[in-house]
Design an enzyme around this catalytic site. Structure first.
Site: not given
Ligand code: S3P
Length: 439
Positions: A28, A33, A322, A394
């Site tokens: 994901k 990105r 996560d 999740r």
């Molecule tokens: C992510 C960063 C994490 C993660 C999220 C995806 C990302 O969040 O929990 O599912 O793609 O940069 P945080 O930046 O809030 O830790």
């Protein structure tokens, strides 16, 4: 299948041993990105292994709304016709990020330096998630972003602002915040420097480099300057470690299991759960380690093992942020006590993951005590019962795993959002031997 078309509740478990070999959908974080950088690049970016989930589709739709042509030759492919750093066109309509915190926070950074105004909105869950963590540092860069009371979405982003680079130390480790600042930094005068209290996933940094943007980065630190261009490049998205996590736990805890997860992304900033499960006694072997699209990947062979409770090292927390819902399930069936601390961020994810997991596990007879930044879980058995996932993908999948070992059926409510990150979960889980279905 859209979130609203998928089932609203599951009945799951008890299940049989997990066997065979499966590949979970694309990552994901990388998929978001790839679309973003592809859109802002000059030239055509082909993305393979794209996650066809609701979150990443929302991000693609936002860029289409901003004038980017995106083709879908197959479900797991996107061809992004980049418009260059200054080629987006503003939209009068709000830009809907759906359930995706990553989408909204990274977009806030990318849109803060545009010539036009934008409004970012999200679903009920996203509308309750904190955005000050991005709007404050972006304001320090010169952005103007208005939010609702408490720093909540919608975010109203003013265009035509001159951004300047800043040096910023994140108060809390967050790849989303770091990435928002780096994306704004593309549009800023001078240098943007981001430091983190603990290193987080570095996909934005790696991908910016792959798209030809000069960037210096090492764990916990990134530095770039504005005024360059992104050049289109192809992106191969690995299978999502976070989606593999449910199967790592399921096959570890269900007796007789032996399952192979193919081509899983093994970026060290994502694999904290693997270390935690190994501390608990899990039997997981990395086979065929290789590099795909610049990312480490491996096939993971997981066999049933007797797990024991552990104190999860705080240093692992950002690398498995996560995966705690899945870890809580492993802890619930392990022998002895598991202690999680230093994980207060879990309270501001798609749901308050400490509270939703504690409520659900308690409903299945598990002794679990919430703490402000974690939980204390005494392993034992799980009974059947009814749990709520509070629209959190999740949580829903973690309880589907828990159900496989329960002594009776588990009914899991509010599961539609599983499609945000893992479309087709039920079918793949059934293929591996789990029992989970609509009902
Ligand atoms: C992510 C960063 C994490 C993660 C999220 C995806 C990302 O969040 O929990 O599912 O793609 O940069 P945080 O930046 O809030 O830790």
């Amino acid at each position: 299948m859209s979130a609203s078309e998928s089932s609203q509740a599951w009945t799951a478990g008890p299940g049989a041993a997990l066997r065979g070999s499966i590949r979970v959908p694309g990552d994901k974080s990388v998929s978001h990105r790839a679309v973003m950088l592809g859109a802002l690049a000059e030239g055509v970016t082909r993305v393979t292994g794209f996650l066809e989930g609701e979150d990443t589709r929302a991000t693609a739709r936002v860029f289409e709304q901003l004038g980017v042509r995106i083709e879908t030759p197959s479900a797991s492919e996107r061809i992004v016709h980049g418009v260059g750093l200054h080629g987006l066109r503003g939209s009068d309509a709000a830009l809907d990020c759906g359930n995706a915190g990553t989408g909204m926070r990274l977009l806030a950074g990318a849109l803060a330096g545009q010539a036009f105004d934008s409004v970012l909105v999200g679903d009920a869950s996203l509308s309750k998630r904190p955005m000050r963590r991005v709007t404050e540092p972006l304001a320090a860069m010169g952005a103007r972003i208005d939010s609702e009371d408490g720093g909540l979405p919608p975010l109203r982003i003013r265009g035509g602002r001159e951004l300047r680079g800043i040096e910023y130390t994140l108060p809390v480790a967050s790849a989303q915040v770091k990435s928002a600042l780096l994306l704004a930094g593309l549009y800023a005068q001078g240098e943007t420097v981001v430091r983190e209290p603990h290193p987080t996933r570095d996909y934005t940094e790696r991908m910016l480099a792959a798209f030809g943007w000069p960037i210096e980065f090492s764990p916990g630190h990134a530095r770039l300057s504005g005024g360059h261009a992104l050049r289109a490049t192809d992106v191969a998205v690995p299978a999502d470690f976070s989606s593999a996590a449910f199967f790592l736990v399921a096959a570890s805890v269900v007796p007789g299991s032996e399952l192979v997860l193919e081509a899983v992304g093994m970026n060290p900033r994502r694999t904290g759960l693997l270390s935690a499960l190994r501390l608990m006694g899990a039997d997981i072997v990395e086979e065929n380690p290789r590099s795909e699209g610049g990312e480490p990947v491996a096939d993971l062979r997981v066999r049933h093992a007797r797990l024991r409770g552990v104190e999860v090292p705080q240093a692992l927390v950002p690398d498995m942020i996560d995966e705690f819902p899945a870890l809580f399930v492993a802890a619930a069936v392990a022998q002895g006590r598991t202690v999680v601390s230093g994980a207060a961020e879990l309270r501001v994810k798609e749901s308050d993951r400490i509270a939703t997991m504690a409520a659900g596990l308690r409903a299945l007879g598990v002794a679990i005590e919430e703490t402000p930044d974690g939980a204390i879980i005494d392993g034992g058995g799980l009974s059947g019962g009814a749990v709520e996932s509070h629209g959190d993908h999740r949580i829903a999948m973690s309880f589907a795993v828990a159900a496989q070992l329960a002594t009776g059926e588990v009914r899991i409510g509010d599961v539609a959002n599983v499609a945000t990150s893992f479309p087709g979960f039920e079918a793949l889980a059934a293929q591996a031997g789990m029992r989970v279905g609509a009902g």
